[in-house]
Design a protein around this motif. Structure first.
Motif, PDB file in Angstrom:
ATOM      1  N   ALA A  27      -2.925  -1.570  -7.846  1.00 58.40           N
ATOM      2  CA  ALA A  27      -3.474  -0.748  -8.920  1.00 58.40           C
ATOM      3  C   ALA A  27      -4.155   0.493  -8.365  1.00 58.40           C
ATOM      4  O   ALA A  27      -4.211   1.531  -9.034  1.00 58.40           O
ATOM      5  N   ALA A  28      -4.699   0.405  -7.147  1.00 60.82           N
ATOM      6  CA  ALA A  28      -5.373   1.548  -6.533  1.00 60.82           C
ATOM      7  C   ALA A  28      -5.407   1.354  -5.022  1.00 60.82           C
ATOM      8  O   ALA A  28      -5.398   0.215  -4.529  1.00 60.82           O
ATOM      9  N   ILE A  29      -5.447   2.460  -4.308  1.00 60.65           N
ATOM     10  CA  ILE A  29      -5.528   2.414  -2.847  1.00 60.65           C
ATOM     11  C   ILE A  29      -6.480   3.510  -2.360  1.00 60.65           C
ATOM     12  O   ILE A  29      -6.883   4.399  -3.113  1.00 60.65           O
ATOM     13  N   GLY A  30      -6.811   3.448  -1.089  1.00 65.15           N
ATOM     14  CA  GLY A  30      -7.607   4.497  -0.454  1.00 65.15           C
ATOM     15  C   GLY A  30      -7.596   4.319   1.050  1.00 65.15           C
ATOM     16  O   GLY A  30      -7.195   3.271   1.570  1.00 65.15           O
ATOM     17  N   ARG A  31      -8.013   5.360   1.743  1.00 64.42           N
ATOM     18  CA  ARG A  31      -8.077   5.345   3.208  1.00 64.42           C
ATOM     19  C   ARG A  31      -9.372   6.013   3.628  1.00 64.42           C
ATOM     20  O   ARG A  31      -9.802   6.996   3.020  1.00 64.42           O
ATOM     21  N   CYS A  32      -9.988   5.490   4.681  1.00 61.12           N
ATOM     22  CA  CYS A  32     -11.230   6.055   5.199  1.00 61.12           C
ATOM     23  C   CYS A  32     -11.172   6.048   6.722  1.00 61.12           C
ATOM     24  O   CYS A  32     -10.731   5.066   7.324  1.00 61.12           O
TER      25      CYS A  32
ATOM     26  N   ALA B 143      -7.991   0.560   1.861  1.00 60.40           N
ATOM     27  CA  ALA B 143      -8.491  -0.190   0.706  1.00 60.40           C
ATOM     28  C   ALA B 143      -7.354  -0.410  -0.280  1.00 60.40           C
ATOM     29  O   ALA B 143      -6.522   0.480  -0.500  1.00 60.40           O
ATOM     30  N   THR B 144      -7.331  -1.596  -0.880  1.00 61.94           N
ATOM     31  CA  THR B 144      -6.308  -1.943  -1.867  1.00 61.94           C
ATOM     32  C   THR B 144      -6.959  -2.701  -3.015  1.00 61.94           C
ATOM     33  O   THR B 144      -7.733  -3.635  -2.791  1.00 61.94           O
TER      34      THR B 144
ATOM     35  N   GLU C 152      -5.622   6.862  -4.577  1.00 61.42           N
ATOM     36  CA  GLU C 152      -4.654   6.967  -5.665  1.00 61.42           C
ATOM     37  C   GLU C 152      -4.773   5.761  -6.580  1.00 61.42           C
ATOM     38  O   GLU C 152      -5.035   4.646  -6.123  1.00 61.42           O
ATOM     39  N   VAL C 153      -4.558   6.011  -7.858  1.00 63.44           N
ATOM     40  CA  VAL C 153      -4.688   4.973  -8.879  1.00 63.44           C
ATOM     41  C   VAL C 153      -3.430   4.983  -9.741  1.00 63.44           C
ATOM     42  O   VAL C 153      -2.884   6.048 -10.067  1.00 63.44           O
TER      43      VAL C 153
ATOM     44  N   TRP D  29       0.844  -1.199   0.000  1.00 65.86           N
ATOM     45  CA  TRP D  29       0.000   0.000   0.000  1.00 65.86           C
ATOM     46  C   TRP D  29       0.881   1.251   0.000  1.00 65.86           C
ATOM     47  O   TRP D  29       0.638   2.203  -0.754  1.00 65.86           O
ATOM     48  N   LEU D  30       1.912   1.264   0.820  1.00 68.49           N
ATOM     49  CA  LEU D  30       2.789   2.424   0.922  1.00 68.49           C
ATOM     50  C   LEU D  30       3.553   2.673  -0.373  1.00 68.49           C
ATOM     51  O   LEU D  30       3.870   3.821  -0.710  1.00 68.49           O
ATOM     52  N   ARG D  31       3.840   1.646  -1.128  1.00 63.45           N
ATOM     53  CA  ARG D  31       4.557   1.821  -2.393  1.00 63.45           C
ATOM     54  C   ARG D  31       3.692   2.519  -3.432  1.00 63.45           C
ATOM     55  O   ARG D  31       4.219   3.157  -4.344  1.00 63.45           O
TER      56      ARG D  31
END
Length: 346
Positions: free
Chosen positions: A266-271, A241-242, A284-285, A214-216
């Motif tokens: 391919a994409a990540i997110g945080r909530c 999210a990953t 981010e995508v 995720w950090l990458r």
């Protein structure tokens, strides 16, 4: 705008109206076509000598020479929103702050000094929600000293554009040589429509912790030290999210996962879920996978989890010059609640 009384333009403002929301008209020129006027609406942040300073909801300051002022009046606060959740600035500012907590924090009256080894301005700036308990010049001197001791540039985070925001503080900072480096919008929306979107969420993996992959993908992390992990994991109820990459399959770039790095999502997110609010961050995508619905899938999956925890309203922050993200959030129903600015001492 109506400025007239009995057919005459009137200036119905005095210096006692500093701090109030006003509407003014100034003469900007004249020629063969007649006189030209400009109208400005915002907070009257100062009236020094013969110049009025008005701060618009965008944070822009407008100087109006008293000699050019042909009409002006106090106007009511902006009307309440008809779409999405209702929220005061104070409530939303607190929710935003709890979702992105610094490593170190110290009070200065009702201000809060925050530091996290330089990781993001939000975690390394003063949050001035009230009175610092000392004169402004003394407060800013203490702010500079506090950040200098930590080897960090001094920033003050201010807000404009809603009832109770800090237009006057913005003007005072500008007067003292501080300059706004970044402006971002705080947007809000109802949460249920996000969860109801027809998005491909089956590939979205949710977790309580952030991992190396995720950090990458996360472009802001740089070298992810403990301070980065502290900020990312902070908040009342945090979800990550990953969308895994496809190391064995082609992408638009012809590389394994669009980044050239096997194992990068391919994409990540945080909530962050905080009472009725769900805040969305770090969506981010992979540039090679954009416009495939991945950002929508990430946000939809996170929204459904937040709804399960009892949230009903959504918020996010987006920089004002990020046109692509702003267009996406417009389509999702997010509207601007207020804007925030990071002022730096030069």
């Amino acid at each position: 705008m109506e400025f007239t009384a009995g057919g005459r333009l009137e200036v119905r403002l005095t210096r006692a109206d500093v701090g109030k929301r006003v509407s003014v008209r100034q003469l900007t020129g004249s020629g063969a076509g007649g006189e030209k006027f400009t109208d400005t609406v915002g907070v009257l942040t100062s009236w020094d000598g013969d110049v009025l300073l008005i701060t618009r909801r965008t944070g822009e300051s407008v100087r109006v020479p008293e000699a050019a002022l042909v009409a002006g009046k106090v106007v009511p606060a902006a009307p309440a929103r008809r779409r999405g959740p209702s929220a005061s600035f104070e409530e939303l500012a607190g929710v935003c702050a709890r979702s992105w907590q610094p490593v170190e924090s110290e009070p200065l009256g009702e201000w809060r000094l925050r530091a996290a080894s330089g990781f993001t301005r939000r975690a390394n700036s003063v949050l001035p929600l009230g009175d610092p308990g000392v004169e402004l010049d003394e407060a800013l001197t203490r702010v500079r000293r506090w950040y200098e001791e930590r080897g960090l540039p001094p920033y003050v985070q201010t807000a404009t554009g809603a009832e109770g925001t800090q237009e006057r503080l913005c003007a005072e900072l500008e007067r003292r040589g501080w300059r706004s480096e970044v402006t971002a919008e705080v947007r809000i929306a109802a949460l249920a429509p996000l969860g109801d979107r027809d998005a491909e969420v089956s590939r979205v993996v949710l977790s309580r912790g952030v991992d190396e992959a995720w950090l990458r993908r996360y472009q802001r992390s740089g070298v992810p030290g403990p301070h980065v992990l502290h900020v990312l994991n902070s908040g009342p109820s945090v979800w990550f999210a990953t969308v895994p990459g496809e190391p064995g399959g082609p992408s638009r770039s012809g590389k394994p996962d669009g980044s050239g790095e096997p194992g990068v999502p391919a994409a990540i997110g945080r909530c962050v879920v905080d009472g009725r609010w769900a805040g969305f961050m770090a969506v981010e995508v992979d540039p090679a996978r954009r416009r495939q619905g991945l950002a929508t899938a990430v946000m939809t999956a996170l929204a459904r989890r937040a709804l399960e925890e009892g949230a009903s309203a959504a918020w996010l922050q987006v920089e004002s010059d990020n046109d692509g993200a702003r267009a996406l959030y417009n389509a999702m129903g997010f509207t601007v609640h207020h804007r925030y600015h990071h002022f730096r001492s030069l």
